[in-house]
Design an enzyme around this catalytic site. Structure first.
Site, PDB file in Angstrom:
ATOM      1  N   ASP A 291     -13.499  15.196  -1.824  1.00  0.00           N
ATOM      2  CA  ASP A 291     -13.749  16.504  -2.492  1.00  0.00           C
ATOM      3  C   ASP A 291     -15.043  16.640  -3.292  1.00  0.00           C
ATOM      4  OD1 ASP A 291     -12.824  19.070  -3.635  1.00  0.00           O
ATOM      5  OD2 ASP A 291     -10.829  18.753  -3.443  1.00  0.00           O
TER       6      ASP A 291
ATOM      7  N   THR B 125     -10.543   3.516  11.346  1.00  0.00           N
ATOM      8  CA  THR B 125     -10.667   2.553  12.410  1.00  0.00           C
ATOM      9  C   THR B 125      -9.952   3.278  13.560  1.00  0.00           C
ATOM     10  OG1 THR B 125      -8.465   1.859  11.374  1.00  0.00           O
ATOM     11  CG2 THR B 125     -10.286   0.195  11.246  1.00  0.00           C
TER      12      THR B 125
ATOM     13  N   GLN C 268      -4.809   3.752  16.597  1.00  0.00           N
ATOM     14  CA  GLN C 268      -6.056   2.803  16.135  1.00  0.00           C
ATOM     15  C   GLN C 268      -6.917   2.425  17.381  1.00  0.00           C
ATOM     16  OE1 GLN C 268      -6.678   2.351  13.248  1.00  0.00           O
ATOM     17  NE2 GLN C 268      -4.815   1.699  12.001  1.00  0.00           N
TER      18      GLN C 268
ATOM     19  N   ASP D  20      -3.408   4.590  -1.722  1.00  0.00           N
ATOM     20  CA  ASP D  20      -4.501   4.929  -0.534  1.00  0.00           C
ATOM     21  C   ASP D  20      -4.275   6.259  -0.159  1.00  0.00           C
ATOM     22  OD1 ASP D  20      -6.128   4.669   1.633  1.00  0.00           O
ATOM     23  OD2 ASP D  20      -4.490   3.941   3.011  1.00  0.00           O
TER      24      ASP D  20
ATOM     25  N   GLY E 108       0.175  -2.851   9.102  1.00  0.00           N
ATOM     26  CA  GLY E 108       1.669  -2.179   9.357  1.00  0.00           C
ATOM     27  C   GLY E 108       2.468  -2.676  10.416  1.00  0.00           C
ATOM     28  N   ARG E 109       2.202  -1.731  11.381  1.00  0.00           N
ATOM     29  CA  ARG E 109       3.076  -1.800  12.795  1.00  0.00           C
ATOM     30  C   ARG E 109       3.065  -3.221  13.286  1.00  0.00           C
ATOM     31  NH1 ARG E 109       0.630   3.809  14.793  1.00  0.00           N
ATOM     32  NH2 ARG E 109      -1.272   2.953  13.348  1.00  0.00           N
TER      33      ARG E 109
ATOM     34  N   LYS F 135      -6.980   8.260  -0.240  1.00  0.00           N
ATOM     35  CA  LYS F 135      -8.456   8.681   0.736  1.00  0.00           C
ATOM     36  C   LYS F 135      -8.931  10.047   0.071  1.00  0.00           C
ATOM     37  CE  LYS F 135      -7.533   5.940   4.823  1.00  0.00           C
ATOM     38  NZ  LYS F 135      -6.250   5.677   4.934  1.00  0.00           N
TER      39      LYS F 135
ATOM     40  N   LYS G 200       0.876  -1.257   0.104  1.00  0.00           N
ATOM     41  CA  LYS G 200      -0.075  -0.026   0.046  1.00  0.00           C
ATOM     42  C   LYS G 200       0.946   1.248   0.019  1.00  0.00           C
ATOM     43  CE  LYS G 200      -2.498   1.266   3.842  1.00  0.00           C
ATOM     44  NZ  LYS G 200      -2.563   2.812   3.764  1.00  0.00           N
TER      45      LYS G 200
HETATM   46  O1  C5P Z   1      -1.230  -1.591  11.174  1.00  0.00           O
HETATM   47  P1  C5P Z   1      -1.048  -0.112  11.047  1.00  0.00           P
HETATM   48  O2  C5P Z   1      -1.976   0.611  12.288  1.00  0.00           O
HETATM   49  O3  C5P Z   1       0.249   0.087  11.131  1.00  0.00           O
HETATM   50  O4  C5P Z   1      -1.915   0.458   9.765  1.00  0.00           O
HETATM   51  C1  C5P Z   1      -1.680   1.641   9.341  1.00  0.00           C
HETATM   52  C2  C5P Z   1      -2.165   1.677   8.049  1.00  0.00           C
HETATM   53  O5  C5P Z   1      -3.608   1.481   7.962  1.00  0.00           O
HETATM   54  C3  C5P Z   1      -1.827   3.346   7.505  1.00  0.00           C
HETATM   55  O6  C5P Z   1      -1.078   3.007   6.447  1.00  0.00           O
HETATM   56  C4  C5P Z   1      -3.340   3.947   7.316  1.00  0.00           C
HETATM   57  O7  C5P Z   1      -3.458   4.768   6.150  1.00  0.00           O
HETATM   58  C5  C5P Z   1      -4.110   2.695   7.151  1.00  0.00           C
HETATM   59  N1  C5P Z   1      -5.678   2.914   7.598  1.00  0.00           N
HETATM   60  C6  C5P Z   1      -6.374   2.617   6.638  1.00  0.00           C
HETATM   61  N2  C5P Z   1      -7.720   2.888   6.961  1.00  0.00           N
HETATM   62  C7  C5P Z   1      -8.000   3.013   8.198  1.00  0.00           C
HETATM   63  C8  C5P Z   1      -7.071   2.976   9.178  1.00  0.00           C
HETATM   64  C9  C5P Z   1      -5.766   2.954   8.731  1.00  0.00           C
HETATM   65  O8  C5P Z   1      -6.166   2.563   5.524  1.00  0.00           O
HETATM   66  N3  C5P Z   1      -9.432   3.089   8.576  1.00  0.00           N
END
Ligand code: C5P
Length: 257
Positions: A75, A126, A201, A70, A221-222, A72, A42
């Site tokens: 607009d 999230t 999160q 991504d 990710g993390r 997002k 991503k």
């Molecule tokens: O697992 P982690 O929290 O590190 O993932 C973070 C990633 O998830 C970020 O790239 C963030 O943009 C993405 N994300 C997302 N949609 C969400 C929350 C986080 O795409 N609702």
């Protein structure tokens, strides 16, 4: 663009790894490190702003499951449609747009995509809690039941022709019950055991819970990036996905598609 059989058979392909890093060299490092352990990479705002659209083509060469762009978008419909047309020329597999309030924006995104990139609609981030929703003016019935808001937005996304939605694993079952595959559910906010993290999160779920609830792809990710051995962490999550998928298939009615 749909959830492929191959991805069902090989669960590592369902892991989406966010390249949340500031430089192309670092992104490349992670792509090399995790190739074969995660399917999709991503590209988010940070990397895109620093490196420009060429980063998508560079990452795509080594991404088994393609690139998830991504950005997002959010607009007026005209602007989103034009931006999505530009994205569609760049070779990403999916691109994101917020559900927002006006379904015309989603329709414009789908029209701009012209079938060349799958449009995923972000329902409720999230990182958003019930309290945030209340403070933003949502009545208690909506704020305290984010699944209602997610479901309402998912229905609008499907009506607009989106390929799927992004939501929390906690709401995935609501969406899946109402909207069968091939409509995609992508869940970020994955944390081991679904434990509340000490980061941004809020509405988190474990990989197993998200898959059992009907998620197709998991943005992680993390928990991978900060693990002592990121490849081993990705492999462990893939095993967790496989077990959850087998369990969900064994339970009648638990899984569709
Ligand atoms: O697992 P982690 O929290 O590190 O993932 C973070 C990633 O998830 C970020 O790239 C963030 O943009 C993405 N994300 C997302 N949609 C969400 C929350 C986080 O795409 N609702």
């Amino acid at each position: 663009m749909a959830f492929e059989d191959l991805e069902r058979r090989e669960p590592w392909r369902r892991i989406v790894f966010p390249l949340d890093v500031p430089a192309a060299s670092e992104a490349q490092h992670w792509v090399e490190e995790l190739a074969g352990c995660v399917g999709v990479f991503k590209v988010g705002l940070e990397l895109f702003i620093r490196c420009g659209p060429e980063i998508v083509a560079r990452i795509r060469e080594r991404a088994a499951g393609g690139v998830f762009l991504d950005l997002k978008l959010h607009d007026i419909p005209h602007t989103v449609g034009r931006a999505m047309r530009a994205i569609a020329a760049g070779g990403a597999r999916w691109a994101t747009v917020h559900c927002g309030e006006n379904p015309a924006m989603l329709r414009a995104a789908v029209e701009g995509a012209a079938g060349r990139v799958g449009v995923l609609a972000v329902t409720v981030l999230t990182s958003v809690s019930a309290e945030h929703l209340r403070e933003a003016g949502f009545e208690a019935a909506w704020a305290e039941n984010p699944e209602r808001l997610v479901l309402e937005r998912a229905r609008r996304a499907r009506e607009a022709g989106c390929a799927g939605v992004v939501c929390s694993g906690r709401e995935a079952a609501w969406v899946r019950r109402a909207i069968p595959r091939p409509f995609l559910i992508v869940t970020p906010g994955i944390r081991p055991g679904g434990a509340a993290p000490a980061d941004d999160q809020v509405r988190v779920a474990s990989a197993a819970a998200a898959v059992a609830a009907g998620a197709d792809y998991l943005v992680i990710g993390r928990p991978i990036r900060e693990a002592p051995d990121p490849r081993a962490a990705a492999r462990a999550i893939a095993a967790e996905i496989a077990a959850a998928e087998a369990g969900a298939r064994g339970a009648p009615g638990a899984h569709q598609g």
